[in-house]
Design an enzyme around this catalytic site. Structure first.
Site, mmCIF file in Angstrom:
data_model
loop_
_atom_site.group_PDB
_atom_site.id
_atom_site.type_symbol
_atom_site.label_atom_id
_atom_site.label_comp_id
_atom_site.label_asym_id
_atom_site.label_seq_id
_atom_site.Cartn_x
_atom_site.Cartn_y
_atom_site.Cartn_z
ATOM 1 N N SER A 117 33.583 39.406 42.938
ATOM 2 C CA SER A 117 32.608 39.296 44.026
ATOM 3 C C SER A 117 31.630 40.478 43.977
ATOM 4 O O SER A 117 30.607 40.456 44.656
ATOM 5 C CB SER A 117 33.314 39.240 45.383
ATOM 6 O OG SER A 117 34.277 40.266 45.493
ATOM 7 N N LYS B 45 43.728 39.912 37.640
ATOM 8 C CA LYS B 45 43.782 38.635 38.354
ATOM 9 C C LYS B 45 42.978 37.604 37.561
ATOM 10 O O LYS B 45 41.932 37.931 36.999
ATOM 11 C CB LYS B 45 43.218 38.776 39.781
ATOM 12 C CG LYS B 45 43.144 37.448 40.539
ATOM 13 C CD LYS B 45 42.971 37.630 42.030
ATOM 14 C CE LYS B 45 41.559 37.790 42.518
ATOM 15 N NZ LYS B 45 40.630 36.678 42.202
ATOM 16 N N GLU C 59 41.687 33.298 37.561
ATOM 17 C CA GLU C 59 41.544 32.037 38.286
ATOM 18 C C GLU C 59 42.053 30.892 37.428
ATOM 19 O O GLU C 59 41.681 30.789 36.246
ATOM 20 C CB GLU C 59 40.063 31.806 38.635
ATOM 21 C CG GLU C 59 39.528 32.838 39.609
ATOM 22 C CD GLU C 59 38.071 32.580 39.998
ATOM 23 O OE1 GLU C 59 37.515 31.526 39.644
ATOM 24 O OE2 GLU C 59 37.503 33.448 40.683
ATOM 25 N N GLU D 23 42.692 30.582 47.977
ATOM 26 C CA GLU D 23 41.396 30.695 48.658
ATOM 27 C C GLU D 23 40.963 29.359 49.247
ATOM 28 O O GLU D 23 40.941 28.326 48.566
ATOM 29 C CB GLU D 23 40.342 31.208 47.656
ATOM 30 C CG GLU D 23 38.967 31.389 48.288
ATOM 31 C CD GLU D 23 37.995 32.210 47.457
ATOM 32 O OE1 GLU D 23 38.405 32.766 46.425
ATOM 33 O OE2 GLU D 23 36.819 32.294 47.861
HETATM 34 O O1 KIV Z 1 36.337 38.380 43.808
HETATM 35 C C1 KIV Z 1 36.900 38.409 44.925
HETATM 36 O O2 KIV Z 1 36.513 39.149 45.831
HETATM 37 C C2 KIV Z 1 38.049 37.529 45.131
HETATM 38 C C3 KIV Z 1 38.563 37.398 46.527
HETATM 39 C C4 KIV Z 1 37.664 36.538 47.324
HETATM 40 C C5 KIV Z 1 39.958 36.920 46.546
HETATM 41 O O3 KIV Z 1 38.516 36.923 44.219
#
Ligand code: KIV
Length: 273
Positions: free
Chosen positions: A54, A122, A124, A191
């Site tokens: 993000s 992390k 997806e 999410e």
């Molecule tokens: O990139 C991010 O901020 C995220 C959150 C919304 C979980 O993946």
């Protein structure tokens, strides 16, 4: 005896997070992307900082998370790691840094860990990325999963609406969550999905489930810090709680400064040499 060093602090590890789930203690996670903000967030006692992709939106002004590069994520992550002494730092593998194949996924993860000093990555996706997750884990790198609305696939979804409302997608999400747990993920972000479904996932898998727009029957919550501090006021989904209005506060301070400079009020006698 405390020496006041960073090493004296009891750090949050993936094992601590699992104990928190086992004991019913909720996990608080926020994003951060720079040294100054991460230091404040860690000092406040957050459990996990997510260096989220993000950053592409809130730091760089892009419309989606797709443009941010691996080098840029490493820059943000290394700034965050230098600031913290307690929390776990998780870094998003950005779009294009892991989808190719499991070797690419491992190489990108190793770069993040080596060059930023972060503690986990992390990713997806569900069953389609299991081979990559297993390869990353076999190198000793902890992996957090991310299911439901996965913003890196926005052009496939076409919209940011709530995911998995229909039975078929809900079933796939539960089976993906179980697959991520079996593969060895230490936690999963869910999410923007119905709270009932999120609650069911949190019950059916043993690893901590962190929600964003997924209700409160999960093991923890995450928000984007710019949204929860009211820095970015354009984004107002139902799940967002704003804890401040920094947009107004910063704007008023800047206006005040401009007025003072123009009026020769700043600097005054005491503010010069
Ligand atoms: O990139 C991010 O901020 C995220 C959150 C919304 C979980 O993946």
């Amino acid at each position: 005896m405390s020496t006041g060093k960073k090493s004296d602090v009891k750090r949050v590890t993936t094992h601590v997070l699992q104990e928190m789930k086992n004991n019913g203690e909720k996990i608080a996670m926020l994003t951060a992307y720079d040294y100054s903000m991460a230091g404040i967030v860690d000092e406040a006692g957050i459990d996990i900082i997510l260096v989220g992709d993000s950053a592409s939106n809130v730091m760089a002004g892009h419309e989606t998370t797709l443009p941010i590069t691996l080098d840029q994520m490493i820059y943000h992550a290394s700034s965050v790691v230098r600031a913290i002494s307690r929390c776990l730092v998780v870094v998003d593998l950005p779009f294009g840094a892991y989808q190719g194949n499991s070797k690419e996924a491992l190489t990108s993860s190793i770069r993040i860990m080596k060059e930023s000093g972060a503690h986990a990555v992390k990713m997806e996706g569900g069953s389609e990325i299991i081979e990559s997750i297993e390869r990353i884990l076999s190198a000793g790198i902890p992996v957090m999963g991310h299911l439901g609305l996965t913003p890196q696939s926005i052009y496939k979804f076409g919209t940011y609406v709530v995911r998995a409302k229909e039975e078929e997608e809900a079933k796939k999400l539960i089976s993906d969550a179980k697959a991520l747990e079996r593969a060895g993920c230490f936690s999963i972000v869910l999410e923007k999905i119905p709270s009932k479904l999120a609650a069911a996932v949190a019950k059916e898998v043993n690893i901590p489930i962190i929600g964003i727009g997924a209700g409160n029957q999960v093991d923890g919550q995450v928000l984007v810090i710019h949204d929860m501090l009211g820095i970015n006021k354009e984004f107002s989904p139902r799940f967002l709680r704003r804890y401040n209005d920094l947009h107004t506060s910063i704007k008023e301070s800047v206006e005040h400064y401009i007025t003072d400079v123009k009026a020769l009020d700043f600097p005054n006698e005491k503010e010069q040499y």
